[in-house]
Design a protein around this motif. Structure first.
Motif, PDB file in Angstrom:
ATOM      1  N   PRO A  29       0.811  -1.229   0.000  1.00  0.00           N
ATOM      2  CA  PRO A  29       0.000   0.000   0.000  1.00  0.00           C
ATOM      3  C   PRO A  29       0.836   1.267   0.000  1.00  0.00           C
ATOM      4  N   GLN A  30       1.921   1.298   0.814  1.00  0.00           N
ATOM      5  CA  GLN A  30       2.754   2.495   0.867  1.00  0.00           C
ATOM      6  C   GLN A  30       3.472   2.710  -0.459  1.00  0.00           C
ATOM      7  N   ALA A  31       4.031   1.618  -1.009  1.00  0.00           N
ATOM      8  CA  ALA A  31       4.736   1.728  -2.293  1.00  0.00           C
ATOM      9  C   ALA A  31       3.777   2.111  -3.407  1.00  0.00           C
ATOM     10  N   SER A  32       2.552   1.571  -3.347  1.00  0.00           N
ATOM     11  CA  SER A  32       1.570   1.895  -4.367  1.00  0.00           C
ATOM     12  C   SER A  32       1.207   3.376  -4.321  1.00  0.00           C
ATOM     13  N   THR A  33       1.044   3.930  -3.109  1.00  0.00           N
ATOM     14  CA  THR A  33       0.732   5.349  -2.964  1.00  0.00           C
ATOM     15  C   THR A  33       1.857   6.211  -3.514  1.00  0.00           C
ATOM     16  N   GLU A  34       3.098   5.841  -3.194  1.00  0.00           N
ATOM     17  CA  GLU A  34       4.241   6.598  -3.698  1.00  0.00           C
ATOM     18  C   GLU A  34       4.332   6.513  -5.222  1.00  0.00           C
ATOM     19  N   HIS A  35       4.022   5.330  -5.745  1.00  0.00           N
ATOM     20  CA  HIS A  35       4.052   5.128  -7.190  1.00  0.00           C
ATOM     21  C   HIS A  35       3.022   6.016  -7.882  1.00  0.00           C
ATOM     22  N   ILE A  36       1.812   6.067  -7.327  1.00  0.00           N
ATOM     23  CA  ILE A  36       0.756   6.903  -7.913  1.00  0.00           C
ATOM     24  C   ILE A  36       1.128   8.369  -7.829  1.00  0.00           C
ATOM     25  N   ARG A  37       1.641   8.782  -6.664  1.00  0.00           N
ATOM     26  CA  ARG A  37       2.049  10.188  -6.512  1.00  0.00           C
ATOM     27  C   ARG A  37       3.144  10.545  -7.506  1.00  0.00           C
ATOM     28  N   ARG A  38       4.092   9.639  -7.707  1.00  0.00           N
ATOM     29  CA  ARG A  38       5.203   9.887  -8.630  1.00  0.00           C
ATOM     30  C   ARG A  38       4.679  10.065 -10.065  1.00  0.00           C
ATOM     31  N   ARG A  39       3.699   9.246 -10.440  1.00  0.00           N
ATOM     32  CA  ARG A  39       3.154   9.347 -11.799  1.00  0.00           C
ATOM     33  C   ARG A  39       2.523  10.713 -12.046  1.00  0.00           C
ATOM     34  N   TRP A  40       1.817  11.254 -11.061  1.00  0.00           N
ATOM     35  CA  TRP A  40       1.174  12.556 -11.253  1.00  0.00           C
ATOM     36  C   TRP A  40       2.197  13.687 -11.270  1.00  0.00           C
ATOM     37  N   TRP A  41       3.296  13.513 -10.555  1.00  0.00           N
ATOM     38  CA  TRP A  41       4.380  14.499 -10.645  1.00  0.00           C
ATOM     39  C   TRP A  41       5.026  14.446 -12.032  1.00  0.00           C
ATOM     40  N   ILE A  42       5.137  13.231 -12.569  1.00  0.00           N
ATOM     41  CA  ILE A  42       5.665  13.098 -13.937  1.00  0.00           C
ATOM     42  C   ILE A  42       4.738  13.805 -14.919  1.00  0.00           C
ATOM     43  N   LEU A  43       3.430  13.630 -14.748  1.00  0.00           N
ATOM     44  CA  LEU A  43       2.472  14.313 -15.608  1.00  0.00           C
ATOM     45  C   LEU A  43       2.666  15.829 -15.532  1.00  0.00           C
ATOM     46  N   ALA A  44       2.901  16.351 -14.331  1.00  0.00           N
ATOM     47  CA  ALA A  44       3.100  17.793 -14.169  1.00  0.00           C
ATOM     48  C   ALA A  44       4.327  18.266 -14.942  1.00  0.00           C
ATOM     49  N   VAL A  45       5.422  17.513 -14.859  1.00  0.00           N
ATOM     50  CA  VAL A  45       6.654  17.902 -15.552  1.00  0.00           C
ATOM     51  C   VAL A  45       6.465  17.847 -17.063  1.00  0.00           C
ATOM     52  N   LEU A  46       5.874  16.757 -17.553  1.00  0.00           N
ATOM     53  CA  LEU A  46       5.687  16.613 -18.989  1.00  0.00           C
ATOM     54  C   LEU A  46       4.691  17.636 -19.539  1.00  0.00           C
ATOM     55  N   SER A  47       3.641  17.942 -18.777  1.00  0.00           N
ATOM     56  CA  SER A  47       2.666  18.934 -19.212  1.00  0.00           C
ATOM     57  C   SER A  47       3.287  20.321 -19.271  1.00  0.00           C
ATOM     58  N   LEU A  48       4.195  20.604 -18.332  1.00  0.00           N
ATOM     59  CA  LEU A  48       4.888  21.894 -18.348  1.00  0.00           C
ATOM     60  C   LEU A  48       5.684  22.060 -19.639  1.00  0.00           C
ATOM     61  N   THR A  49       6.391  21.015 -20.032  1.00  0.00           N
ATOM     62  CA  THR A  49       7.186  21.109 -21.259  1.00  0.00           C
ATOM     63  C   THR A  49       6.291  21.204 -22.494  1.00  0.00           C
ATOM     64  N   GLN A  50       5.154  20.502 -22.481  1.00  0.00           N
ATOM     65  CA  GLN A  50       4.205  20.620 -23.588  1.00  0.00           C
ATOM     66  C   GLN A  50       3.689  22.050 -23.700  1.00  0.00           C
ATOM     67  N   LEU A  51       3.410  22.660 -22.551  1.00  0.00           N
ATOM     68  CA  LEU A  51       2.952  24.053 -22.538  1.00  0.00           C
ATOM     69  C   LEU A  51       3.989  24.973 -23.165  1.00  0.00           C
ATOM     70  N   VAL A  52       5.259  24.777 -22.806  1.00  0.00           N
ATOM     71  CA  VAL A  52       6.328  25.631 -23.321  1.00  0.00           C
ATOM     72  C   VAL A  52       6.445  25.496 -24.833  1.00  0.00           C
ATOM     73  N   VAL A  53       6.407  24.265 -25.337  1.00  0.00           N
ATOM     74  CA  VAL A  53       6.548  24.030 -26.773  1.00  0.00           C
ATOM     75  C   VAL A  53       5.417  24.693 -27.547  1.00  0.00           C
ATOM     76  N   VAL A  54       4.184  24.598 -27.025  1.00  0.00           N
ATOM     77  CA  VAL A  54       3.039  25.155 -27.736  1.00  0.00           C
ATOM     78  C   VAL A  54       2.998  26.673 -27.624  1.00  0.00           C
ATOM     79  N   LEU A  55       3.211  27.197 -26.415  1.00  0.00           N
ATOM     80  CA  LEU A  55       3.095  28.654 -26.250  1.00  0.00           C
ATOM     81  C   LEU A  55       4.186  29.406 -26.996  1.00  0.00           C
ATOM     82  N   ASP A  56       5.318  28.745 -27.264  1.00  0.00           N
ATOM     83  CA  ASP A  56       6.378  29.437 -27.987  1.00  0.00           C
ATOM     84  C   ASP A  56       6.013  29.676 -29.448  1.00  0.00           C
ATOM     85  N   GLY A  57       4.946  29.022 -29.916  1.00  0.00           N
ATOM     86  CA  GLY A  57       4.475  29.322 -31.254  1.00  0.00           C
ATOM     87  C   GLY A  57       3.793  30.668 -31.347  1.00  0.00           C
TER      88      GLY A  57
END
Length: 494
Positions: free
Chosen positions: A11-39
């Motif tokens: 359960p603890q590892a699963s919670t950390e795994h889920i939290r890590r995935r959403w942090w990854i989404l935040a990082v990747l979404s930030l870079t997607q935002l930068v690529v698009v807004l620079d247009g």
């Protein structure tokens, strides 16, 4: 990351795994935002940048064209590099390169430096964007979380253009136009730290080979076409214009020949040979010409003729995006009832009405009367097209070609935008020069040029409607994906 068939996490590892995935989404979404807004972020800054660096109107348009053209032309190759070389590695290198190119552009001392830096930004964006998408696909392999993740990623990508206009307005007005580029350094550092901490490597296995000759032919062909259209300012019959346009056609024909003969083509021809998909790609390119090309000249009209501040200009442009956001849910509900074909025909025609109305601008006109109604109608028309477009790009596509189809539709947007900027610049220059020659005042001559540009953009939308009517045919069940996981995944590409 757990996969089907692996032992369950505690359960603890699963919670950390889920939290890590959403942090990854935040990082990747930030870079997607930068690529698009620079247009779009530099659009608001261009009048100030042009004045400070002493750029001509032709050089000014290349600040936008260089980014869109290089990004679109290299997107397919960038996806291959990320898959073969390693998605994490490509993501990190893309971020560093994008940040350095942005720093160069922000410190540029001439128009040529700024254009070169924008092209370099496009190069690293073409590596960064598909790497981020690939990492997101691996991180969220299945289930409800994947749908949520791709919905968030796609929404951020879709709103990036509006964010770029607003951020560009704020930075240009309250800091300096150079910060429209220098701000990317901050985004790049945040993304780099997050990527180093959170991401794990993944890449395609097996015997993978790059289609370098195909990439060279595609880049050379598209570059020659755009440059040929730019030279058309001096006349369509000039040797340079004819020569570069002819060279572009020859190189693109060579690209088709190469793709038909190599084992691992950059763009499998079966992806574009399907009539419905081909129609979607052409419509996407024409939409790109309006979103990237025509709206650039609206920004100039708002600031140069109407005297709006950079921030006010950015806010004024966002009206179209607001309409799109508000209309998308209703259009999404309408799509399964009437199918995509009526929307793909009606949408461009509605957008054309907005553009033709916008062509009626005058030097003394008000935003509320001459511009706002046109943006509202244009946004409504575009929402009709944007909802079904990526679904149509996947019609009948095999699962292993889904990535190539998604990359092609996004590349079509950028390439259409770069060609649109070049063509609309010719239209603007011819019309404004003719008005100056007839003794018109500067504001009136510029307005004549912008008006002619919007007429040309309206004609492009009419052509898009004709393409949709002729090429996008079939029943609702034929044209809409039936829930395939791969298709659902790609539909959310920004």
């Amino acid at each position: 990351m757990s996969t089907p068939g692996t032992p369950s996490l505690s359960p603890q590892a699963s919670t950390e795994h889920i939290r890590r995935r959403w942090w990854i989404l935040a990082v990747l979404s930030l870079t997607q935002l930068v690529v698009v807004l620079d247009g779009t972020i530099v659009n608001i800054a261009l009048p100030q940048a042009q004045a400070e660096l002493g750029m001509s109107d032709a050089q000014r348009q290349w600040v936008v064209t260089a980014y869109a053209l290089v990004f679109g032309a290299l997107l397919l190759l960038g996806g291959r590099v990320a898959d073969y070389w390693g998605r994490r590695r490509a993501f990190l290198v893309g971020l560093v390169g994008f940040g350095l190119a942005s720093a160069w552009g922000g410190l540029a001392q001439s128009g040529g430096e700024l254009v070169a830096a924008r092209g370099l930004q496009g190069l690293f964006a073409a590596l960064l964007a598909p790497a981020a998408l690939g990492l997101l696909t691996v991180t969220f392999a299945s289930g409800r979380d994947r749908n949520v993740a791709f919905a968030v990623y796609g929404a951020i990508g879709g709103g990036g253009a509006a964010v770029g206009l607003l951020l560009g307005g704020v930075l240009t007005q309250y800091a300096d136009w150079r910060w429209c580029l220098l701000v990317n350094i901050v985004f790049a550092i945040v993304g780099l730290v997050g990527g180093l901490v959170l991401l794990t490597e993944s890449k395609a296995e097996g015997d993978n080979r790059y289609d370098l000759w195909g990439a060279v032919a595609a880049i050379g062909g598209l570059g020659s076409l755009v440059y040929g259209f730019t030279l058309a300012e001096d006349g369509w019959a000039e040797p340079g214009t004819i020569g570069f346009l002819a060279l572009g056609v020859v190189l693109l024909a060579l690209f088709v020949l190469v793709e038909s003969r190599v084992d691992q083509p950059l763009l499998p021809l079966r992806v574009v040979a399907h009539r419905v998909r081909a129609g979607a790609f052409v419509v996407q390119a024409l939409i790109g010409s309006v979103l990237i090309g025509a709206t650039l000249y609206l920004t100039f009209h708002l600031q140069i003729v109407m005297g709006m501040s950079p921030l006010a200009s950015g806010l004024a442009n966002v009206a179209m995006t607001v309409v799109i956001i508000l209309a998308v849910p209703a259009v999404t509900n309408l799509l399964p009832k009437i199918g995509p074909r009526p929307l793909m025909i009606a949408g461009p025609l509605i957008a054309a009405v907005g553009l033709f109305y916008l062509s009626g601008i005058s030097p003394e006109g008000s935003y509320a009367v001459e511009v706002l109604p046109a943006l509202l109608v244009l946004g409504l028309g575009l929402s009709f097209v944007l909802v079904p477009l990526q679904n149509l790009a996947l019609t009948g596509v095999a699962p292993h070609d889904a990535g190539a189809a998604a990359a092609t539709v996004n590349a079509a947007l950028q390439i259409g935008g770069s060609i649109g900027v070049a063509v609309f610049t010719v239209v603007y220059t011819r019309a404004s020069d003719a008005a100056f020659a007839d003794g018109a005042a500067p504001a009136a001559a510029l307005t004549d040029g912008y008006s002619a540009t919007f007429v040309a953009a309206g004609i492009a939308m009419v052509v898009a409607a004709l393409v949709a009517a002729l090429m996008i045919r079939g029943t609702k069940s034929d044209l809409l994906p039936q829930g395939d996981d791969d298709a659902a995944r790609v539909v959310h590409v920004g």
